[in-house]
Design a protein around this motif. Sequence first.
Motif, PDB file in Angstrom:
ATOM      1  N   ARG A 111       0.842  -1.187   0.000  1.00  0.00           N
ATOM      2  CA  ARG A 111       0.000   0.000   0.000  1.00  0.00           C
ATOM      3  C   ARG A 111       0.883   1.244   0.000  1.00  0.00           C
ATOM      4  O   ARG A 111       1.939   1.279   0.629  1.00  0.00           O
ATOM      5  N   ARG A 112       0.427   2.290  -0.700  1.00  0.00           N
ATOM      6  CA  ARG A 112       1.201   3.526  -0.793  1.00  0.00           C
ATOM      7  C   ARG A 112       0.399   4.661  -0.171  1.00  0.00           C
ATOM      8  O   ARG A 112      -0.759   4.894  -0.514  1.00  0.00           O
ATOM      9  N   LEU A 113       1.053   5.380   0.741  1.00  0.00           N
ATOM     10  CA  LEU A 113       0.414   6.462   1.481  1.00  0.00           C
ATOM     11  C   LEU A 113       1.126   7.772   1.188  1.00  0.00           C
ATOM     12  O   LEU A 113       2.336   7.895   1.411  1.00  0.00           O
ATOM     13  N   ALA A 114       0.374   8.756   0.695  1.00  0.00           N
ATOM     14  CA  ALA A 114       0.920  10.096   0.525  1.00  0.00           C
ATOM     15  C   ALA A 114       0.678  10.892   1.796  1.00  0.00           C
ATOM     16  O   ALA A 114      -0.385  10.796   2.411  1.00  0.00           O
ATOM     17  N   LEU A 115       1.654  11.673   2.206  1.00  0.00           N
ATOM     18  CA  LEU A 115       1.511  12.579   3.330  1.00  0.00           C
ATOM     19  C   LEU A 115       1.497  13.995   2.757  1.00  0.00           C
ATOM     20  O   LEU A 115       2.505  14.487   2.257  1.00  0.00           O
ATOM     21  N   ALA A 116       0.331  14.638   2.789  1.00  0.00           N
ATOM     22  CA  ALA A 116       0.149  15.923   2.116  1.00  0.00           C
ATOM     23  C   ALA A 116       0.705  17.061   2.965  1.00  0.00           C
ATOM     24  O   ALA A 116       0.382  17.201   4.145  1.00  0.00           O
ATOM     25  N   THR A 117       1.536  17.883   2.327  1.00  0.00           N
ATOM     26  CA  THR A 117       2.167  19.030   2.980  1.00  0.00           C
ATOM     27  C   THR A 117       1.929  20.268   2.124  1.00  0.00           C
ATOM     28  O   THR A 117       1.230  20.219   1.109  1.00  0.00           O
ATOM     29  N   SER A 118       2.534  21.380   2.510  1.00  0.00           N
ATOM     30  CA  SER A 118       2.462  22.615   1.727  1.00  0.00           C
ATOM     31  C   SER A 118       3.855  23.029   1.293  1.00  0.00           C
ATOM     32  O   SER A 118       4.859  22.548   1.836  1.00  0.00           O
TER      33      SER A 118
END
Length: 304
Positions: free
Chosen positions: A8-15
């Motif tokens: 499974r691939r998880l993106a960690l959203a940042t700015s």
Amino acid sequence: MPVPVAPRRLALATSIDHASIQPDDAHLAATLERLGLPPVVCVWNDPTVDWSAFDAVLIRTIWDYFKHQAAFLHWLDRLDALGVPTINDSALLRWNSDKRYLLELAQHGVAIIPTRLAGAAALPDTLAAMAGQSVVIKPSVSGSAWHTLRGTAGDAALTDAAAQLPRERDYLVQPFVPEIVSDGEWSLLYFAGEFSHAVIKRPAAGDYRVQGEYGGRTEPAQPDAAILAAADRALAALAALGHGGHAYLRVDGVVSGGRFLVMELELIKPFLHLAAHPAAAGGWHEEVAARIGRPDAAAMARAR
């Protein structure tokens, strides 16, 4: 022969201004990696990111979304169209992105700071109706005290400052609560619906803003039963509005006149205060892993 299961691939959203994993999220990222879910850091509005490559997006330091509201909502629409779930859920993020939700909470019995909603053109009349009161004006879509004003309704200085606010925004007008300065603002952290830990945020001397960029400081604290009960009522109202099942939530509020008044429910990008409480989230990391581990219909359709 068993069919191999793709990781499974998880993106960690940042700015863009906080594009790396921040110290407060370091323990979270390390724990997810140990669970076999190393998060891939992605700036939420980077046009080069292929969001379809991920099984879920964990929303973290997208601390500028309120400055780009239309783009933020379009991004959520795009993720929905791709079948990529967000943590928290995208419908919850949309609802939470505009602080007029406070009025909905009040309709469900949640004690909030008395709040008037006004467009920029209506601010003069709203302030006139509150003449002589110490007030705070803030955009309904905002964060980190962005475009926030404090002053006395009817004073020329506040009237002039309010006239300079962006005209396309709607604003919350609230009486200033002095206990924010004298006693501090509470933040209560919940993971998977369970209370985890709390802090009190205090402004610097001579200021009313509790954010660190304005000199505010934070200290661990233990809320009493009345504060916890008030926060629980806010969570119950949230569920009644159809927004249960959140992975993380921060309840911000202040005790005034013997009552805990909810100032904000932060479900998009809350600072979780995990650096000082690395074990406080309990099984939340496992909850994130479990959520991404459940193959939803859209994910299975992409795998066919």
